[in-house]
Write a protein that holds these residues in place. Structure first.
Motif, PDB file in Angstrom:
ATOM      1  N   CYS A  16       0.853  -1.182   0.000  1.00  0.00           N
ATOM      2  CA  CYS A  16       0.000   0.000   0.000  1.00  0.00           C
ATOM      3  C   CYS A  16       0.894   1.238   0.000  1.00  0.00           C
ATOM      4  O   CYS A  16       1.791   1.349   0.837  1.00  0.00           O
ATOM      5  N   PRO A  17       0.685   2.186  -0.920  1.00  0.00           N
ATOM      6  CA  PRO A  17       1.532   3.376  -0.964  1.00  0.00           C
ATOM      7  C   PRO A  17       1.362   4.318   0.231  1.00  0.00           C
ATOM      8  O   PRO A  17       2.177   5.197   0.432  1.00  0.00           O
ATOM      9  N   ILE A  18       0.331   4.117   1.039  1.00  0.00           N
ATOM     10  CA  ILE A  18       0.124   4.985   2.203  1.00  0.00           C
ATOM     11  C   ILE A  18       0.925   4.472   3.400  1.00  0.00           C
ATOM     12  O   ILE A  18       1.682   5.207   4.024  1.00  0.00           O
ATOM     13  N   CYS A  19       0.768   3.189   3.720  1.00  0.00           N
ATOM     14  CA  CYS A  19       1.435   2.639   4.916  1.00  0.00           C
ATOM     15  C   CYS A  19       2.690   1.837   4.570  1.00  0.00           C
ATOM     16  O   CYS A  19       3.391   1.388   5.481  1.00  0.00           O
ATOM     17  N   TYR A  20       2.974   1.638   3.290  1.00  0.00           N
ATOM     18  CA  TYR A  20       4.140   0.883   2.810  1.00  0.00           C
ATOM     19  C   TYR A  20       4.177  -0.553   3.324  1.00  0.00           C
ATOM     20  O   TYR A  20       5.235  -1.077   3.645  1.00  0.00           O
ATOM     21  N   SER A  21       3.017  -1.177   3.405  1.00  0.00           N
ATOM     22  CA  SER A  21       2.930  -2.538   3.902  1.00  0.00           C
ATOM     23  C   SER A  21       1.974  -3.345   3.027  1.00  0.00           C
ATOM     24  O   SER A  21       0.994  -2.816   2.518  1.00  0.00           O
ATOM     25  N   VAL A  22       2.263  -4.642   2.858  1.00  0.00           N
ATOM     26  CA  VAL A  22       1.354  -5.516   2.116  1.00  0.00           C
ATOM     27  C   VAL A  22       0.181  -5.897   3.010  1.00  0.00           C
ATOM     28  O   VAL A  22      -0.969  -5.852   2.595  1.00  0.00           O
ATOM     29  N   ILE A  23       0.460  -6.237   4.263  1.00  0.00           N
ATOM     30  CA  ILE A  23      -0.570  -6.615   5.219  1.00  0.00           C
ATOM     31  C   ILE A  23      -0.831  -5.439   6.141  1.00  0.00           C
ATOM     32  O   ILE A  23       0.094  -4.916   6.761  1.00  0.00           O
ATOM     33  N   HIS A  24      -2.098  -5.019   6.246  1.00  0.00           N
ATOM     34  CA  HIS A  24      -2.446  -3.909   7.132  1.00  0.00           C
ATOM     35  C   HIS A  24      -2.217  -4.342   8.572  1.00  0.00           C
ATOM     36  O   HIS A  24      -2.582  -5.456   8.962  1.00  0.00           O
ATOM     37  N   THR A  25      -1.615  -3.481   9.372  1.00  0.00           N
ATOM     38  CA  THR A  25      -1.233  -3.861  10.728  1.00  0.00           C
ATOM     39  C   THR A  25      -2.418  -4.079  11.665  1.00  0.00           C
ATOM     40  O   THR A  25      -2.320  -4.849  12.609  1.00  0.00           O
ATOM     41  N   THR A  26      -3.549  -3.447  11.410  1.00  0.00           N
ATOM     42  CA  THR A  26      -4.701  -3.571  12.306  1.00  0.00           C
ATOM     43  C   THR A  26      -5.667  -4.660  11.887  1.00  0.00           C
ATOM     44  O   THR A  26      -6.010  -5.540  12.663  1.00  0.00           O
ATOM     45  N   ASN A  27      -6.134  -4.611  10.637  1.00  0.00           N
ATOM     46  CA  ASN A  27      -7.164  -5.570  10.207  1.00  0.00           C
ATOM     47  C   ASN A  27      -6.617  -6.712   9.348  1.00  0.00           C
ATOM     48  O   ASN A  27      -7.382  -7.535   8.862  1.00  0.00           O
ATOM     49  N   HIS A  28      -5.315  -6.774   9.137  1.00  0.00           N
ATOM     50  CA  HIS A  28      -4.636  -7.867   8.419  1.00  0.00           C
ATOM     51  C   HIS A  28      -5.190  -8.090   7.010  1.00  0.00           C
ATOM     52  O   HIS A  28      -5.271  -9.207   6.535  1.00  0.00           O
ATOM     53  N   SER A  29      -5.535  -7.020   6.328  1.00  0.00           N
ATOM     54  CA  SER A  29      -6.042  -7.125   4.958  1.00  0.00           C
ATOM     55  C   SER A  29      -4.926  -6.782   3.973  1.00  0.00           C
ATOM     56  O   SER A  29      -3.898  -6.225   4.345  1.00  0.00           O
ATOM     57  N   VAL A  30      -5.154  -7.125   2.707  1.00  0.00           N
ATOM     58  CA  VAL A  30      -4.217  -6.758   1.650  1.00  0.00           C
ATOM     59  C   VAL A  30      -4.805  -5.581   0.874  1.00  0.00           C
ATOM     60  O   VAL A  30      -6.012  -5.364   0.900  1.00  0.00           O
ATOM     61  N   PRO A  31      -3.964  -4.797   0.187  1.00  0.00           N
ATOM     62  CA  PRO A  31      -4.493  -3.661  -0.587  1.00  0.00           C
ATOM     63  C   PRO A  31      -5.433  -4.137  -1.696  1.00  0.00           C
ATOM     64  O   PRO A  31      -5.047  -4.961  -2.527  1.00  0.00           O
ATOM     65  N   ARG A  32      -6.676  -3.633  -1.689  1.00  0.00           N
ATOM     66  CA  ARG A  32      -7.653  -4.072  -2.678  1.00  0.00           C
ATOM     67  C   ARG A  32      -8.320  -2.928  -3.440  1.00  0.00           C
ATOM     68  O   ARG A  32      -8.822  -3.139  -4.537  1.00  0.00           O
ATOM     69  N   LEU A  33      -8.367  -1.740  -2.850  1.00  0.00           N
ATOM     70  CA  LEU A  33      -9.045  -0.619  -3.503  1.00  0.00           C
ATOM     71  C   LEU A  33      -8.085   0.083  -4.451  1.00  0.00           C
ATOM     72  O   LEU A  33      -7.072   0.647  -4.024  1.00  0.00           O
ATOM     73  N   ALA A  34      -8.418   0.050  -5.739  1.00  0.00           N
ATOM     74  CA  ALA A  34      -7.511   0.596  -6.755  1.00  0.00           C
ATOM     75  C   ALA A  34      -8.012   1.937  -7.276  1.00  0.00           C
ATOM     76  O   ALA A  34      -9.212   2.145  -7.451  1.00  0.00           O
ATOM     77  N   CYS A  35      -7.069   2.828  -7.534  1.00  0.00           N
ATOM     78  CA  CYS A  35      -7.373   4.097  -8.179  1.00  0.00           C
ATOM     79  C   CYS A  35      -7.633   3.807  -9.651  1.00  0.00           C
ATOM     80  O   CYS A  35      -6.893   3.044 -10.280  1.00  0.00           O
ATOM     81  N   LYS A  36      -8.664   4.414 -10.202  1.00  0.00           N
ATOM     82  CA  LYS A  36      -9.006   4.160 -11.612  1.00  0.00           C
ATOM     83  C   LYS A  36      -8.006   4.810 -12.568  1.00  0.00           C
ATOM     84  O   LYS A  36      -7.873   4.375 -13.697  1.00  0.00           O
ATOM     85  N   THR A  37      -7.283   5.817 -12.102  1.00  0.00           N
ATOM     86  CA  THR A  37      -6.339   6.508 -12.967  1.00  0.00           C
ATOM     87  C   THR A  37      -4.942   5.879 -12.916  1.00  0.00           C
ATOM     88  O   THR A  37      -4.418   5.427 -13.933  1.00  0.00           O
ATOM     89  N   CYS A  38      -4.352   5.827 -11.729  1.00  0.00           N
ATOM     90  CA  CYS A  38      -2.968   5.341 -11.624  1.00  0.00           C
ATOM     91  C   CYS A  38      -2.874   3.836 -11.315  1.00  0.00           C
ATOM     92  O   CYS A  38      -1.791   3.277 -11.350  1.00  0.00           O
ATOM     93  N   LYS A  39      -3.996   3.212 -10.989  1.00  0.00           N
ATOM     94  CA  LYS A  39      -4.095   1.757 -10.760  1.00  0.00           C
ATOM     95  C   LYS A  39      -3.394   1.252  -9.495  1.00  0.00           C
ATOM     96  O   LYS A  39      -3.307   0.057  -9.285  1.00  0.00           O
ATOM     97  N   HIS A  40      -2.879   2.153  -8.638  1.00  0.00           N
ATOM     98  CA  HIS A  40      -2.285   1.713  -7.376  1.00  0.00           C
ATOM     99  C   HIS A  40      -3.389   1.220  -6.454  1.00  0.00           C
ATOM    100  O   HIS A  40      -4.493   1.772  -6.437  1.00  0.00           O
ATOM    101  N   LYS A  41      -3.074   0.177  -5.657  1.00  0.00           N
ATOM    102  CA  LYS A  41      -4.052  -0.389  -4.728  1.00  0.00           C
ATOM    103  C   LYS A  41      -3.724   0.030  -3.299  1.00  0.00           C
ATOM    104  O   LYS A  41      -2.551   0.111  -2.926  1.00  0.00           O
ATOM    105  N   PHE A  42      -4.791   0.271  -2.526  1.00  0.00           N
ATOM    106  CA  PHE A  42      -4.666   0.754  -1.158  1.00  0.00           C
ATOM    107  C   PHE A  42      -5.495  -0.112  -0.211  1.00  0.00           C
ATOM    108  O   PHE A  42      -6.494  -0.701  -0.617  1.00  0.00           O
TER     109      PHE A  42
END
Length: 179
Positions: free
Chosen positions: A129-155
């Motif tokens: 995730c470009p915000i937290c720089y982690s594949v696994i979220h530290t709190t809810n243990h999820s992976v980045p799934r929400l993608a920007c329609k323009t730049c295609k990065h997932k958060f």
């Protein structure tokens, strides 16, 4: 029957005197699992094997408990935390693993290897995730799934929620296009 029970492959060796399973570390060949993100430990006293898969400082444990009457009773397999894996997928992995151990004469090392390979394939190619720089979220243990329609990065959804609420904007953190 006695010879069949004594010939368990990578499972439990039965003591002839009391027919209790005895786990020994050499039965689970750790050499097969050489990976900085993966470890296996054997507890002889509890008759269990714990495999830990670690990703971004968060771990998921696979606990295999062998009953006193093993192999006459099936092993108990349990997981802790989801590490970004959906509950349905995690249940399918556990069920297939229990069936594999039951049908392959207790090949625990192979079953643990399959579980590890499932994780490796699941996280292969997943970008952080470009915000937290982690594949696994530290709190809810999820992976980045929400993608920007323009730049295609997932958060991560939690990261985006925090970003939107603190910046008072609903634009992509990277390309600034409307989300």
């Amino acid at each position: 029957i006695k010879s069949v029970l004594l010939s368990l492959i990578n499972g439990c060796a039965l003591k002839a005197a009391d027919h209790q399973p005895t786990l020994t570390p050499h039965m689970i060949k750790k050499a097969n699992f050489r990976d900085e993100n993966f470890s296996v430990s054997v507890s002889k006293s509890a008759n269990e094997v714990v495999a830990t898969y670690t990703k971004d400082e968060t771990g998921m444990d696979l606990v295999i408990r062998l009953p006193a009457s093993y192999p006459l009773r099936p092993v108990d397999v349990d997981c802790t935390r989801s590490l970004g894996i959906s509950e349905i997928k995690q249940r399918k992995w556990l069920m297939s693993m229990m069936l594999f151990v039951r049908n392959q004469n207790g090949a625990l090392a192979e079953a643990i290897g399959i579980w590890k390979n499932n994780f490796d394939k699941e996280f292969e190619g997943v970008e952080e995730c470009p915000i937290c720089y982690s594949v696994i979220h530290t709190t809810n243990h999820s992976v980045p799934r929400l993608a920007c329609k323009t730049c295609k990065h997932k958060f991560h959804s939690a990261c985006l929620y925090k970003w939107f609420s603190t910046s008072h904007k609903s634009s992509c953190p990277l390309c600034q296009s409307p989300f």
